[in-house]
Write an enzyme that holds these catalytic residues in place. Structure first.
Site, mmCIF file in Angstrom:
data_model
loop_
_atom_site.group_PDB
_atom_site.id
_atom_site.type_symbol
_atom_site.label_atom_id
_atom_site.label_comp_id
_atom_site.label_asym_id
_atom_site.label_seq_id
_atom_site.Cartn_x
_atom_site.Cartn_y
_atom_site.Cartn_z
ATOM 1 N N GLU A 35 0.783 -1.229 0.393
ATOM 2 C CA GLU A 35 0.433 0.027 -0.248
ATOM 3 C C GLU A 35 1.048 1.000 0.562
ATOM 4 O O GLU A 35 1.806 1.352 0.289
ATOM 5 C CB GLU A 35 -0.587 -0.265 1.398
ATOM 6 C CG GLU A 35 -2.128 -0.568 0.881
ATOM 7 C CD GLU A 35 -3.169 0.231 0.257
ATOM 8 O OE1 GLU A 35 -2.755 1.382 -0.322
ATOM 9 O OE2 GLU A 35 -4.212 0.358 0.726
ATOM 10 N N ASP A 36 0.200 2.058 0.198
ATOM 11 C CA ASP A 36 0.840 3.535 -0.274
ATOM 12 C C ASP A 36 0.740 3.807 1.207
ATOM 13 O O ASP A 36 1.874 4.954 1.317
ATOM 14 C CB ASP A 36 0.638 4.717 -1.639
ATOM 15 C CG ASP A 36 -1.397 4.521 -1.605
ATOM 16 O OD1 ASP A 36 -1.738 4.145 -0.789
ATOM 17 O OD2 ASP A 36 -1.853 5.562 -1.683
ATOM 18 N N ASP A 40 -4.294 4.624 6.271
ATOM 19 C CA ASP A 40 -4.929 5.457 6.594
ATOM 20 C C ASP A 40 -5.772 5.349 7.919
ATOM 21 O O ASP A 40 -5.382 5.139 8.906
ATOM 22 C CB ASP A 40 -5.934 6.903 6.012
ATOM 23 C CG ASP A 40 -6.478 8.193 6.761
ATOM 24 O OD1 ASP A 40 -5.468 8.043 7.625
ATOM 25 O OD2 ASP A 40 -7.051 8.779 5.901
ATOM 26 N N PHE A 63 -2.776 16.118 4.991
ATOM 27 C CA PHE A 63 -3.130 15.119 4.124
ATOM 28 C C PHE A 63 -1.700 15.513 3.142
ATOM 29 O O PHE A 63 -0.296 16.486 3.637
ATOM 30 C CB PHE A 63 -3.429 16.387 3.007
ATOM 31 C CG PHE A 63 -4.360 15.495 2.326
ATOM 32 C CD1 PHE A 63 -4.529 14.366 2.160
ATOM 33 C CD2 PHE A 63 -3.189 15.794 0.630
ATOM 34 C CE1 PHE A 63 -5.709 13.709 1.231
ATOM 35 C CE2 PHE A 63 -3.930 15.689 -0.505
ATOM 36 C CZ PHE A 63 -4.533 14.280 -0.265
ATOM 37 N N ARG A 105 0.752 12.507 -7.831
ATOM 38 C CA ARG A 105 1.111 11.495 -7.907
ATOM 39 C C ARG A 105 2.537 10.801 -8.347
ATOM 40 O O ARG A 105 3.224 10.729 -7.993
ATOM 41 C CB ARG A 105 0.275 10.006 -8.988
ATOM 42 C CG ARG A 105 -1.276 10.010 -8.586
ATOM 43 C CD ARG A 105 -2.175 8.256 -8.447
ATOM 44 N NE ARG A 105 -3.184 8.719 -8.645
ATOM 45 C CZ ARG A 105 -3.568 7.828 -7.684
ATOM 46 N NH1 ARG A 105 -2.698 7.783 -6.733
ATOM 47 N NH2 ARG A 105 -5.062 8.095 -8.090
HETATM 48 P P1 IMP Z 1 -8.308 4.531 4.673
HETATM 49 O O1 IMP Z 1 -8.213 5.728 5.107
HETATM 50 O O2 IMP Z 1 -6.880 3.763 6.114
HETATM 51 O O3 IMP Z 1 -8.531 3.288 4.245
HETATM 52 O O4 IMP Z 1 -7.406 4.552 3.055
HETATM 53 C C1 IMP Z 1 -7.781 5.651 2.340
HETATM 54 C C2 IMP Z 1 -7.203 6.367 1.176
HETATM 55 O O5 IMP Z 1 -7.502 7.992 1.526
HETATM 56 C C3 IMP Z 1 -5.821 5.164 1.034
HETATM 57 O O6 IMP Z 1 -5.946 4.449 -0.052
HETATM 58 C C4 IMP Z 1 -5.504 6.644 0.179
HETATM 59 O O7 IMP Z 1 -6.215 6.667 -1.027
HETATM 60 C C5 IMP Z 1 -6.375 7.796 0.725
HETATM 61 N N1 IMP Z 1 -5.437 9.000 1.310
HETATM 62 C C6 IMP Z 1 -5.569 8.493 2.897
HETATM 63 N N2 IMP Z 1 -4.773 9.859 3.746
HETATM 64 C C7 IMP Z 1 -4.134 10.830 2.553
HETATM 65 C C8 IMP Z 1 -2.982 11.533 2.250
HETATM 66 O O8 IMP Z 1 -2.487 12.268 2.679
HETATM 67 N N3 IMP Z 1 -2.791 11.514 1.117
HETATM 68 C C9 IMP Z 1 -3.362 11.180 -0.275
HETATM 69 N N4 IMP Z 1 -4.256 10.116 0.207
HETATM 70 C C10 IMP Z 1 -4.659 9.534 1.454
HETATM 71 MG MG MG Z 2 -5.121 3.704 -2.063
#
Ligand code: IMP
Ligand code: MG
Length: 370
Positions: A103-104, A107, A156, A169
């Site tokens: 994963e990148d 969150d 963010f 990106r």
């Molecule tokens: P989750 O909240 O872990 O499900 O993450 C949801 C998605 O939110 C991630 O896969 C990213 O695509 C996006 N995301 C969360 N935090 C960031 C950030 O700081 N920058 C860019 N995308 C984010």
């Molecule tokens: Mg993502």
């Protein structure tokens, strides 16, 4: 050489350099090489964000391995919130395979949880997670994150695969949002605590947008819209309108008022699922909740206030003591646990809700300014 960049409406400043990214990816790669000696793991990249991390990590692996990709999207277009939609599935059988999810960023963990459940139902031999970035303060799940490049705060981020509304990106380092001028407050408390009255005062002083889900639903009910019809039976019985209706409505409102300096959420979130959805919606805007201010008032006083309000307004739910009591029960069961949710993020501030409107307002202002 603080090179500020602009993407859409926001500015970002450098946060993690190319070198640091390289170093941490090398460290993660060394660990994976060691842990997977003699095994043949399958690396599953989660599109789109993981592309750069995935390829830089892959180049440094010296074990035998295969690759595959999954594409998921959450909160897209008009889909209901809380759902992570699989857009592109795996074309490989992972039965009895050592799988590493790449994963990148993790969150809240909602995306990861979905992927985890999906993949583990296909009986892999093992399932681990490698992520370039991890936001521990935002993480609401319990799945272990095995390999982490960087632990970061809730701000963010963009670049190196991460996007802000689909751009950024391609940046070769990671940037952090600069002017997070949005200030978002949740005004919390049981029915009758004075949230509406105080929200009006805060809105005027701090120039924030007041979002009251109760007022929105009452507006829909008055105008007999489809949403109003759906909400009516729940509200008049003193029950909660289902999460997906509320979240959808908030999402639309946030999209409408794009230039706001921030929001006061009044009567929302009312459940943990709503709180998680709200974090996600704000994170997509490069923002977050700054504080939850809770007005604390005893139940008997609340009932008194609501019955009084019921005499002066047309609100049916304020005119019947049994409905009022039911709202208290629902509040204590569904909504009160949100205190813990925000306490865990260090955002909870309790405020004494007894006294004159001015006195209470002063306490709230102090809390906000702090
Ligand atoms: P989750 O909240 O872990 O499900 O993450 C949801 C998605 O939110 C991630 O896969 C990213 O695509 C996006 N995301 C969360 N935090 C960031 C950030 O700081 N920058 C860019 N995308 C984010
Ligand atoms: Mg993502």
């Amino acid at each position: 050489m603080d090179k500020i960049i602009k993407l859409h409406d926001k500015s970002f400043s450098p946060f993690i350099s190319k070198e640091k990214i390289e170093n941490e990816i090398s460290r993660v790669a060394r660990q994976i090489n060691k842990d997977y000696q003699g095994k043949k793991p399958l690396l599953v990249g989660i599109l789109n964000g993981s592309i750069l991390f995935f390829s830089d990590l892959l180049k440094q692996l010296d074990i035998e391995c295969e690759v595959a990709f999954l594409r998921v999207s959450s909160y897209k277009g008009t889909e209901t919130t809380g759902n992570v939609k699989k857009v592109l599935g795996l074309d490989k059988d992972i039965n009895n395979t050592d799988v590493i999810i790449v994963e990148d960023i993790v969150d809240t963990g909602i995306t990861l949880e979905n992927i985890f459940k999906d993949l583990s139902s296909n009986n892999p031999k093992s399932l681990k997670v490698a992520t370039l970035l991890f936001k521990p303060k935002a993480y609401t799940k319990n799945y272990p994150i095995d390999y982490v490049g960087f632990e970061v705060g809730n701000e963010f981020l963009v670049g190196y695969g991460l996007d802000y509304d689909e751009i950024g990106r391609n940046l070769d380092e990671i940037y952090i949002i600069k002017e997070n001028t949005m200030h978002n407050i949740i005004l919390f408390g049981p029915p009758g605590a004075g949230k509406g009255t105080q929200s009006e005062l805060i809105q005027a002083k701090y120039n924030l947008t007041h979002l009251s889900t109760g007022d929105m639903f009452r507006f829909h009910m008055k105008n007999d819209t489809a949403l109003g019809k759906k909400a009516k039976e729940y509200m008049e019985a003193g029950n909660l309108v289902p999460d997906e209706l509320v979240i959808k409505m908030i999402e639309n409102k946030l999209d409408e008022s794009n230039n706001s300096k921030g929001y006061i959420f009044d009567g929302f979130p009312r459940t943990t699922d709503q709180a998680i959805a709200l974090d996600e919606l704000l994170s997509k805007k490069g923002s977050q909740i700054n504080s939850m201010i809770a007005l604390e008032v005893e139940e008997d006083e609340l009932v008194k206030r609501l019955l009084l309000r019921g005499q002066e307004s047309q609100r049916k739910d304020d005119q019947d003591e049994s409905i009022i009591r039911n709202r208290m029960v629902v509040y204590n069961k569904e909504t009160a646990p949100l205190k813990d949710f925000y306490s865990n993020q260090d955002k909870f501030i309790g405020v004494n809700g007894l006294g004159t409107i001015e006195e209470i307002n002063e306490r709230i202002n102090e809390a906000i300014d702090a």
